[in-house]
Design an enzyme around this catalytic site. Structure first.
Site, PDB file in Angstrom:
ATOM      1  N   VAL A  79     -66.469-105.259  39.989  1.00 20.89           N
ATOM      2  CA  VAL A  79     -65.927-106.536  39.510  1.00 20.89           C
ATOM      3  C   VAL A  79     -64.493-106.429  39.008  1.00 20.89           C
ATOM      4  O   VAL A  79     -63.876-107.446  38.682  1.00 20.89           O
ATOM      5  CB  VAL A  79     -66.828-107.152  38.413  1.00 20.89           C
ATOM      6  CG1 VAL A  79     -68.213-107.472  38.973  1.00 20.89           C
ATOM      7  CG2 VAL A  79     -66.916-106.253  37.184  1.00 20.89           C
ATOM      8  N   TYR A 170     -65.853-103.443  23.026  1.00 20.96           N
ATOM      9  CA  TYR A 170     -66.992-104.158  23.604  1.00 20.96           C
ATOM     10  C   TYR A 170     -67.209-105.496  22.908  1.00 20.96           C
ATOM     11  O   TYR A 170     -67.450-106.521  23.559  1.00 20.96           O
ATOM     12  CB  TYR A 170     -68.247-103.290  23.493  1.00 20.96           C
ATOM     13  CG  TYR A 170     -69.459-103.824  24.210  1.00 20.96           C
ATOM     14  CD1 TYR A 170     -69.522-103.818  25.598  1.00 20.96           C
ATOM     15  CD2 TYR A 170     -70.540-104.325  23.498  1.00 20.96           C
ATOM     16  CE1 TYR A 170     -70.640-104.305  26.260  1.00 20.96           C
ATOM     17  CE2 TYR A 170     -71.667-104.798  24.148  1.00 20.96           C
ATOM     18  CZ  TYR A 170     -71.715-104.784  25.528  1.00 20.96           C
ATOM     19  OH  TYR A 170     -72.833-105.266  26.172  1.00 20.96           O
ATOM     20  N   ALA A 203     -81.772-104.687  24.623  1.00 26.56           N
ATOM     21  CA  ALA A 203     -82.797-104.802  25.662  1.00 26.56           C
ATOM     22  C   ALA A 203     -82.926-103.414  26.273  1.00 26.56           C
ATOM     23  O   ALA A 203     -82.150-103.020  27.144  1.00 26.56           O
ATOM     24  CB  ALA A 203     -82.401-105.837  26.710  1.00 26.56           C
TER      25      ALA A 203
END
Length: 262
Positions: A79, A170, A203
């Protein structure tokens, strides 16, 4: 705090029958891979992408074996490379004629104290996580503008809201994803496209567990009301909701898949 086991897996209900979807960073066992599976279970045809070619091929073969070769396609995509991003969306349009759902999951993490962080560390995280989401959102909007419909779901993080040592790059990138989502939604509403984001906390999946210390895992799970990490498919469920008609009046929102939010 309550210690609750993960719930039973929820079967698909055909919420996305006949839709076509693109999911970035979908080669592994994390949110992207879980999202691709959930979209397929809901009846969508899915083009998955990732910068990790071997893992992408393996996951595509696994999904094709379960859902059929016509339901799944794969194309490597970095990307940070505009040419590869364009090729990804051109392939989706060429193969399916339209684009209904895009899930921008690609992101890059890392841990470094700000005083020791190099320009290269900062730039790499921002280029994948924020600039990559921008490139894919732009490409998706250009395609969806022509058809007057579509849904984009960006994967942000609770770190876009709260502070954590060693995560300045981040956190800044994910806060940027949230702002990008809101601004894109305002513009896209004019041609019938919705743009939302999810903000998970932890997660957990095998690849993440390898690069996360037990101390940090304990700290992050202790922050959650359920006293456990999220299963990747639980985040994918919220993404499916945002991609489906059940959220038809929802745009420009960041949905926390965590008890950590403002």
């Amino acid at each position: 705090m309550t210690d609750v086991e993960s719930p039973a897996y929820v079967p698909g209900h055909g919420l996305l029958e006949g839709r076509t979807a693109v999911v970035t960073a979908a080669a592994g066992a994390g949110i992207g891979g879980a999202t691709a599976r959930r979209l397929l279970e809901e009846g969508a045809r899915v083009l998955i992408s990732d910068a990790h070619v071997r893992r992408l091929k393996e996951h595509a073969a696994e999904l094709a074996g379960e859902f059929g070769p016509d339901a799944v396609a794969a194309l490597p995509c970095d990307v940070t490379d505009e040419t590869e991003v364009r090729a990804l969306f051109e392939t989706a349009l060429r193969e399916h004629g339209r684009l209904d759902v895009v899930v921008n999951n690609a992101g890059l993490g890392g841990t470094s104290a700000l005083v020791d962080m190099t320009d290269d560390q900062w730039t790499k995280v921002l280029d994948v996580t924020l600039n990559g989401t921008f490139r894919c959102t732009r490409a998706a909007l250009r395609a969806m503008r022509e058809t007057g419909s579509g849904v984009i779901v960006n994967v942000a993080s609770v770190l876009g809201w709260r502070a954590q040592a060693g995560q300045a790059h981040y956190a800044a990138a994910k806060a940027g994803v949230m702002a990008l989502t809101r601004c894109a939604a305002v513009e896209a509403a004019a041609y019938g496209v919705r743009v939302n984001a999810v903000a998970p906390s932890l997660a957990l999946h095998p690849h993440l567990a390898k690069v996360t210390t037990p101390e940090l895992l304990t700290d992050l799970t202790a922050r959650e009301a359920y006293g456990r990490y999220a299963e990747p498919w639980e985040v994918a469920n919220v993404i499916v909701f945002l991609a489906s008609g059940y959220s038809s009046y929802l745009t420009g929102e960041v949905v926390s898949v965590s008890s950590q939010h403002p």
